[in-house]
Design an enzyme around this catalytic site. Structure first.
Site, PDB file in Angstrom:
ATOM      1  N   SER A  63       0.805  -1.222   0.000  1.00 57.62           N
ATOM      2  CA  SER A  63       0.000   0.000   0.000  1.00 57.62           C
ATOM      3  C   SER A  63       0.838   1.271   0.000  1.00 57.62           C
ATOM      4  O   SER A  63       0.378   2.312  -0.471  1.00 57.62           O
ATOM      5  CB  SER A  63      -0.946   0.016   1.203  1.00 57.62           C
TER       6      SER A  63
ATOM      7  N   GLY B 192      -2.155  -4.498   0.688  1.00 57.07           N
ATOM      8  CA  GLY B 192      -2.337  -5.789   1.325  1.00 57.07           C
ATOM      9  C   GLY B 192      -1.358  -6.849   0.873  1.00 57.07           C
ATOM     10  O   GLY B 192      -1.411  -7.985   1.353  1.00 57.07           O
TER      11      GLY B 192
ATOM     12  N   ASN C  96       3.746  -6.520   5.641  1.00 56.26           N
ATOM     13  CA  ASN C  96       2.586  -7.326   6.007  1.00 56.26           C
ATOM     14  C   ASN C  96       2.998  -8.669   6.605  1.00 56.26           C
ATOM     15  O   ASN C  96       2.302  -9.221   7.454  1.00 56.26           O
ATOM     16  CB  ASN C  96       1.684  -7.533   4.790  1.00 56.26           C
TER      17      ASN C  96
ATOM     18  N   ASP D 275      -6.526   8.863   9.501  1.00 50.73           N
ATOM     19  CA  ASP D 275      -6.533   7.583  10.199  1.00 50.73           C
ATOM     20  C   ASP D 275      -5.253   7.365  11.001  1.00 50.73           C
ATOM     21  O   ASP D 275      -5.128   6.388  11.748  1.00 50.73           O
ATOM     22  CB  ASP D 275      -6.747   6.415   9.221  1.00 50.73           C
TER      23      ASP D 275
ATOM     24  N   HIS E 196      -1.685   6.071   7.089  1.00 51.86           N
ATOM     25  CA  HIS E 196      -1.032   6.210   5.786  1.00 51.86           C
ATOM     26  C   HIS E 196      -0.481   7.618   5.575  1.00 51.86           C
ATOM     27  O   HIS E 196      -1.100   8.592   5.994  1.00 51.86           O
ATOM     28  CB  HIS E 196      -2.013   5.881   4.659  1.00 51.86           C
TER      29      HIS E 196
END
Length: 237
Positions: free
Chosen positions: A64, A101, A129, A212, A215
């Protein structure tokens, strides 16, 4: 056109990285859109190469962060690096093959398709990840090595740039330390160009991340682009 010496990481940075890594794990909901975007970018590169003088390709391959989750494609750091390439008068085309992801296993599974055409520089940004999910580091090493081997097979002349990552210590200090070190180990073993820490100066800093808190914002991506450019510019010149 569509990713750093490692320093002692503060608690706030570690917290930010924990959130960031969590977002990578949850970012797969946009994977279809970004996969289509990556496919479109690659097809566009192929079309241009068939109709115009072909430029050597700088291909960004990651999750991402590379895909530019939550920002416009033109604001993601691969595109910003592309602007720096143009400003420097260097004859390269940037292709963004990032996918939210993505794990190293996923990257391994699609690398042959992505490498259907030769590249001049391959920027590899995967592994975050894996660390979030506590995947055995042996598997992460093997998958990254397989990606490197495939790139070398498909484009023997390509320079491979490996972007390092750090994770919070929630899985234990041994795992955290070994995870951080595996990028340098792979770079040394394969004689790769290393970006020790992709998120240097960005991770854990609220004003450089989206609402958030996870990012990077466009401003955050600008810093990441500078970090990458510091390593990439000598390679391209």
């Amino acid at each position: 056109m569509k990713f750093l010496h490692i320093r002692q990481t503060s608690y706030s940075v570690i917290s930010g990285l924990m959130l960031l890594l969590t977002a990578w794990g949850c970012g797969s909901s946009d994977s279809k859109t970004e996969s289509a975007s990556a496919t479109s970018a690659l097809k566009s590169a192929e079309t241009k190469s068939a109709t115009t003088a072909k430029k050597p390709i700088v291909l960004f391959y990651g999750n991402s962060l590379t895909a530019g989750y939550g920002v416009e494609p033109s604001q993601a750091f691969p595109a910003l690096v592309g602007q720096k390439i143009d400003s420097a008068g260097l004859n390269f085309q940037v292709v963004n093959a990032g996918l939210s992801g993505e794990t190293t296993a996923g990257g391994k599974s699609r690398i042959s398709w992505v490498m259907r055409q030769p590249v001049a520089v391959f920027v590899l940004e995967l592994g975050g990840n894996d660390g979030l999910r506590g995947i055995p580091l042996k598997s992460t090493r093997q998958n990254l090595q397989a990606i490197i081997d495939t790139v070398r097979l498909k484009s023997p002349q390509a320079t491979i740039v490996l972007a390092g990552m750090q994770i919070p210590p929630n899985l234990g200090t041994d795992y955290t330390r070994e995870f951080r070190g595996l990028f340098k180990e792979l770079a040394d073993k394969n004689k790769l160009v290393l970006i020790p820490f992709l998120l240097e100066g960005v991770g854990g800093i609220p004003k450089l991340n989206q609402p958030d808190g996870i990012h990077p914002t466009p401003a955050g991506h600008k810093i990441v682009a500078k970090t990458v450019w510091k390593v990439l510019q000598p390679v391209l010149q």
